[in-house]
Scaffold this motif. Structure first.
Motif, short mmCIF file in Angstrom:
data_model
loop_
_atom_site.label_atom_id
_atom_site.label_comp_id
_atom_site.label_asym_id
_atom_site.label_seq_id
_atom_site.Cartn_x
_atom_site.Cartn_y
_atom_site.Cartn_z
N PHE A 159 11.18 -6.05 -4.13
CA PHE A 159 10.45 -5.85 -5.65
C PHE A 159 11.17 -6.10 -6.80
CE2 PHE A 159 10.05 -1.20 -3.16
CZ PHE A 159 8.98 -0.70 -3.41
N ILE A 219 9.62 4.18 -8.77
CA ILE A 219 9.86 3.93 -7.83
C ILE A 219 10.87 4.65 -6.92
CG2 ILE A 219 11.14 1.84 -5.55
CD1 ILE A 219 10.99 -0.53 -7.24
N TYR A 247 5.50 3.38 -6.64
CA TYR A 247 6.43 3.23 -5.31
C TYR A 247 6.71 3.83 -4.83
CZ TYR A 247 3.98 -1.22 -7.67
OH TYR A 247 2.86 -2.68 -7.91
N LYS A 269 0.95 3.35 -4.83
CA LYS A 269 0.28 1.95 -4.89
C LYS A 269 1.14 1.47 -3.90
CE LYS A 269 -0.82 -0.97 -7.42
NZ LYS A 269 -2.43 -1.33 -8.93
N GLU A 270 1.95 1.29 -2.98
CA GLU A 270 2.42 0.91 -1.59
C GLU A 270 3.57 2.00 -1.14
OE1 GLU A 270 3.22 -3.35 -0.87
OE2 GLU A 270 4.12 -2.90 -2.11
N LYS A 287 -1.35 0.31 2.75
CA LYS A 287 -0.54 0.15 2.00
C LYS A 287 0.96 0.41 2.93
CE LYS A 287 -3.27 3.50 -1.75
NZ LYS A 287 -2.84 5.10 -2.04
#
Length: 321
Positions: A159, A219, A247, A269-270, A287
């Motif tokens: 990240f 996150i 995320y 998002k992922e 993803k």
């Protein structure tokens, strides 16, 4: 200290051969041959195809799905290695199955994390290497050395390379606050907590968000993603509270049932995971990003053999960015 790698053996059982190959490549220890045999009634045996007498043996086997089969493979191989006069037996179990049952939540429940520890020790294991045990106190269930390495530095390094703006690290529940707090230090970021309850196992209901997530890049960090329900419900709640994007990161991608499809169709998002558990081809989705812990475990083996400290291997990858 072991200076002769010819007296070191590395075995891979059936749970995660790709991870074992990655470890082998880094440690420069070739994978030795072992045949896992299943009888018609489901019993398991193994055939060691080379001598291990006087060797320091490492076995790569997360106890992921099917957990019972993979655990039994470890126990049977350990018994074979002990009877074949191996000098020492180290089990590299990146994902420690049954770890979520680490205490009695209500009366008449088992503590299976302790049971698995007992089984490994009675079988003859000399050391266990894990990544992100679900509960740190599981280390106390063992009377042999156990190394519990963090997966967070590898996830954080990924990240940090993305150079995200206005990051807020989010714990998906109160139990994961310590993990999220450590993860937040890598970004010098604030912390938020999702207040949730579980009506029943594998189901999560978000009650509240503690912390400011407005216009933030969130996150969520956890150790295990199973059905994906917790992360998806959390992501929906964060966006509703004004987060810009969400995320998720987890060390262990258990990903049962239709988890990968649900994550692919979600607002996330992922999702970033490590390869402590082998992600089969049919479960791969755009993803879902998988990072390899193999090179770090390969270095860890060499440090164990040379009686060198190990923890800095897993922390320096963030510091090097």
């Amino acid at each position: 200290m072991v200076t002769d790698l010819k007296k070191v053996k590395l075995f891979a059982l059936s749970a995660n051969r790709p991870l074992a190959e990655s470890i082998s490549k880094t440690a420069k220890i070739p994978l030795s041959n072992v045949e896992v045999v299943r009888f018609a009634d489901g019993e398991i045996t193994v055939n060691l195809e080379e001598s291990v007498r006087g060797n320091h043996v490492f076995v790569v086997q997360p106890t992921s799905e099917p957990a019972n089969d993979h655990l039994m493979e470890v126990l049977v191989l350990t018994d074979a290695l002990k009877r074949a006069s191996a000098a020492s037996i180290t089990i590299i179990m990146p994902y420690y199955g049954y770890s979520r049952q680490d205490r009695k939540v209500k009366s008449r429940q088992p503590i299976t994390a302790k049971l698995v520890a007992n089984l490994l020790q009675v079988a003859g294991v000399n050391r266990v290497v894990c990544i992100d045990l679900h509960a740190a106190q599981i280390q106390g269930f063992f009377d042999i050395p156990i190394d519990n390495f963090p997966g967070a530095p590898l996830l954080a390094s990924y990240f940090k390379k993305k150079k995200l703006d206005n990051v807020v690290v989010v714990s998906p529940d109160h139990g994961g606050v310590s993990r999220a707090r450590v993860f937040a230090t890598y970004f010098d970021a604030p912390l938020a907590i999702i207040d949730k309850r579980r009506p029943k196992p594998n189901e999560a209901e978000v009650m509240n968000i503690i912390g400011d997530v407005k216009d933030a890049t969130c996150i969520m960090i956890d150790d295990i993603v199973d059905t994906g329900g917790t992360l998806i419900a959390g992501a929906n709640a964060l966006l509703k509270m004004g987060a810009k994007e969400v995320y998720a990161a987890a060390t262990h991608g258990v990903l049962t049932k239709q988890a990968t499809d649900r994550i692919q169709d979600s607002v996330l998002k992922e999702l970033v995971i490590t390869d402590t558990i082998n992600l089969k081809e049919e479960k791969r989705r755009p993803k879902i990003k998988q990072l390899s812990i193999g090179p770090l475990l390969g270095e860890a083996i060499l440090h164990i053999l040379n009686d060198e400290p190990i923890s800095q291997i897993f922390t320096r990858i963030v510091e090097d960015i």
